[in-house]
Write a protein that holds these residues in place. Structure first.
Motif, PDB file in Angstrom:
ATOM      1  N   PRO A 216      -6.051   6.802 -10.953  1.00  0.00           N
ATOM      2  CA  PRO A 216      -4.981   5.639 -11.173  1.00  0.00           C
ATOM      3  C   PRO A 216      -4.155   6.196 -12.024  1.00  0.00           C
ATOM      4  O   PRO A 216      -4.489   7.120 -13.020  1.00  0.00           O
ATOM      5  N   MET A 217      -2.766   5.539 -11.920  1.00  0.00           N
ATOM      6  CA  MET A 217      -1.805   5.984 -12.986  1.00  0.00           C
ATOM      7  C   MET A 217      -1.793   4.860 -14.331  1.00  0.00           C
ATOM      8  O   MET A 217      -1.708   3.702 -13.974  1.00  0.00           O
ATOM      9  N   TYR A 218      -2.193   5.542 -15.308  1.00  0.00           N
ATOM     10  CA  TYR A 218      -2.182   4.515 -16.599  1.00  0.00           C
ATOM     11  C   TYR A 218      -1.047   5.327 -17.760  1.00  0.00           C
ATOM     12  O   TYR A 218      -1.031   6.511 -18.285  1.00  0.00           O
ATOM     13  N   ASN A 219      -0.091   4.499 -17.948  1.00  0.00           N
ATOM     14  CA  ASN A 219       0.861   4.842 -18.839  1.00  0.00           C
ATOM     15  C   ASN A 219       1.516   6.240 -18.566  1.00  0.00           C
ATOM     16  O   ASN A 219       1.591   7.161 -19.056  1.00  0.00           O
ATOM     17  N   PHE A 220       1.890   6.166 -17.257  1.00  0.00           N
ATOM     18  CA  PHE A 220       2.422   7.103 -16.470  1.00  0.00           C
ATOM     19  C   PHE A 220       2.004   8.577 -16.390  1.00  0.00           C
ATOM     20  O   PHE A 220       2.426   9.554 -15.902  1.00  0.00           O
ATOM     21  N   THR A 221       0.603   8.494 -16.673  1.00  0.00           N
ATOM     22  CA  THR A 221      -0.239   9.810 -16.409  1.00  0.00           C
ATOM     23  C   THR A 221      -1.623   9.392 -15.870  1.00  0.00           C
ATOM     24  O   THR A 221      -1.927   8.405 -15.653  1.00  0.00           O
TER      25      THR A 221
ATOM     26  N   GLY B 182       3.439   1.374  -5.582  1.00  0.00           N
ATOM     27  CA  GLY B 182       4.018   0.098  -5.625  1.00  0.00           C
ATOM     28  C   GLY B 182       2.771  -0.921  -5.786  1.00  0.00           C
ATOM     29  O   GLY B 182       3.217  -1.967  -5.211  1.00  0.00           O
ATOM     30  N   LEU B 183       1.788  -0.685  -6.095  1.00  0.00           N
ATOM     31  CA  LEU B 183       0.755  -1.736  -6.297  1.00  0.00           C
ATOM     32  C   LEU B 183       0.951  -3.091  -7.200  1.00  0.00           C
ATOM     33  O   LEU B 183       0.267  -4.017  -7.066  1.00  0.00           O
ATOM     34  N   ALA B 184       1.867  -2.810  -8.231  1.00  0.00           N
ATOM     35  CA  ALA B 184       2.132  -3.921  -9.119  1.00  0.00           C
ATOM     36  C   ALA B 184       3.259  -4.702  -8.610  1.00  0.00           C
ATOM     37  O   ALA B 184       3.792  -5.501  -9.191  1.00  0.00           O
ATOM     38  N   ILE B 185       3.929  -4.252  -7.458  1.00  0.00           N
ATOM     39  CA  ILE B 185       5.319  -4.982  -6.941  1.00  0.00           C
ATOM     40  C   ILE B 185       4.886  -6.269  -6.617  1.00  0.00           C
ATOM     41  O   ILE B 185       5.732  -7.128  -6.861  1.00  0.00           O
TER      42      ILE B 185
ATOM     43  N   SER C  21       0.218  -0.892   1.113  1.00  0.00           N
ATOM     44  CA  SER C  21       0.158   0.297   0.383  1.00  0.00           C
ATOM     45  C   SER C  21      -1.288   0.816   0.468  1.00  0.00           C
ATOM     46  O   SER C  21      -1.605   1.989   0.974  1.00  0.00           O
ATOM     47  N   ILE C  22      -2.237   0.000   0.240  1.00  0.00           N
ATOM     48  CA  ILE C  22      -3.631   0.162   0.443  1.00  0.00           C
ATOM     49  C   ILE C  22      -4.132   0.788   1.638  1.00  0.00           C
ATOM     50  O   ILE C  22      -4.723   1.556   2.086  1.00  0.00           O
TER      51      ILE C  22
ATOM     52  N   ARG D  92      -0.656   4.032  -7.957  1.00  0.00           N
ATOM     53  CA  ARG D  92       0.120   3.729  -8.870  1.00  0.00           C
ATOM     54  C   ARG D  92       0.998   2.226  -8.864  1.00  0.00           C
ATOM     55  O   ARG D  92       1.130   2.032  -7.632  1.00  0.00           O
ATOM     56  N   GLY D  93       1.110   1.741  -9.814  1.00  0.00           N
ATOM     57  CA  GLY D  93       1.942   0.461  -9.751  1.00  0.00           C
ATOM     58  C   GLY D  93       3.245   0.465  -9.311  1.00  0.00           C
ATOM     59  O   GLY D  93       3.736  -0.653  -8.681  1.00  0.00           O
ATOM     60  N   GLY D  94       4.039   1.489  -9.624  1.00  0.00           N
ATOM     61  CA  GLY D  94       5.473   1.492  -9.131  1.00  0.00           C
ATOM     62  C   GLY D  94       5.506   2.807  -8.020  1.00  0.00           C
ATOM     63  O   GLY D  94       4.502   3.173  -7.599  1.00  0.00           O
TER      64      GLY D  94
END
Ligand SMILES: Cc1cc2nc3c(=O)[nH]c(=O)nc-3n(C[C@H](O)[C@H](O)[C@H](O)COP(=O)(O)O)c2cc1C
Length: 183
Positions: A75-80, A159-162, A170-171, A121-123
């Motif tokens: 998972p992406m956390y704080n861009f990494t 885009g999971l947080a969109i 996406s999933i 990733r959220g975005g």
């Protein structure tokens, strides 16, 4: 075939990357008619930050070297990447074991292994997008595995947080790709 299944999401049953790694491992086992699976959950059993003393324990490295295929939830956390996953990588990148320095520069020693990474990733971070410069997850993992001689394969849910619809779509798209990976 021995599959090493690694997860690093803190979100438990809600985790997209965990759902995708589970599907990849299932599909690989169906395609291969079974095989051993070793599960390393870096959240329920976190590795401590690296210390010099930690190099004496090669169990995490040996587990990686013994696997034919490694499936990683990232998972992406704080861009990494999550620090839990970084602590695992800190045990894997070992001079003389997975890479060495030669007169011609660094040489990867872990080639021949398949590494499949499930990104969540959220975005969106596609090249040319406004956030592309902040993408330090896929690019980092491609770089470190390349350094040890492995070209990783990626399945991405973005885009999971969109919003809920984007998340579901996406999933679903990423889970669909897992069948292709095992073919
Ligand atoms: C602590 C935390 C930090 C996050 N940071 C980012 C981020 O920097 N960029 C992004 O696109 N999404 C970010 N997200 C959103 C996650 O990437 C997204 O929720 C994704 O689904 C996480 O994977 P998982 O469902 O397997 O846990 C963050 C989520 C959490 C919980």
């Amino acid at each position: 075939m021995t599959i090493l299944h690694i997860d690093s999401s803190i979100s438990g049953e809600q985790s997209a990357s965990r759902a995708i790694t589970r599907s990849i491992v299932d599909q690989l086992r169906i395609a291969d008619g079974g095989g051993d699976v070793i599960i390393r959950d870096l959240v329920s059993a976190p590795l401590p930050h690296l210390t010099l003393d930690a190099f004496a324990d090669t169990s995490v490295l040996d587990e990686f070297l013994d696997a034919d295929t490694v499936v990683i939830g990232a998972p992406m956390y704080n861009f990494t990447l999550p620090s839990q996953l970084k602590a695992w990588l800190d045990r894997i990148l070992v001079a003389g074991k997975t890479f060495r320095y030669t007169e011609n520069g660094p040489e990867g020693l872990a080639g021949g292994k398949r590494v499949i990474v499930a990104l969540a990733r959220g975005g969106f971070y596609d090249q040319g997008s406004p956030a592309a410069a902040l993408e330090h997850l896929e690019s980092y993992l491609r770089g470190v595995f390349g350094f040890i001689g492995i070209e990783p394969e990626f399945v991405a849910a973005d885009g999971l947080a969109i919003g809920p619809e984007q998340r579901e779509q996406s999933i679903k798209q990423a889970l669909g790709q897992t069948t292709r990976l095992a073919a």
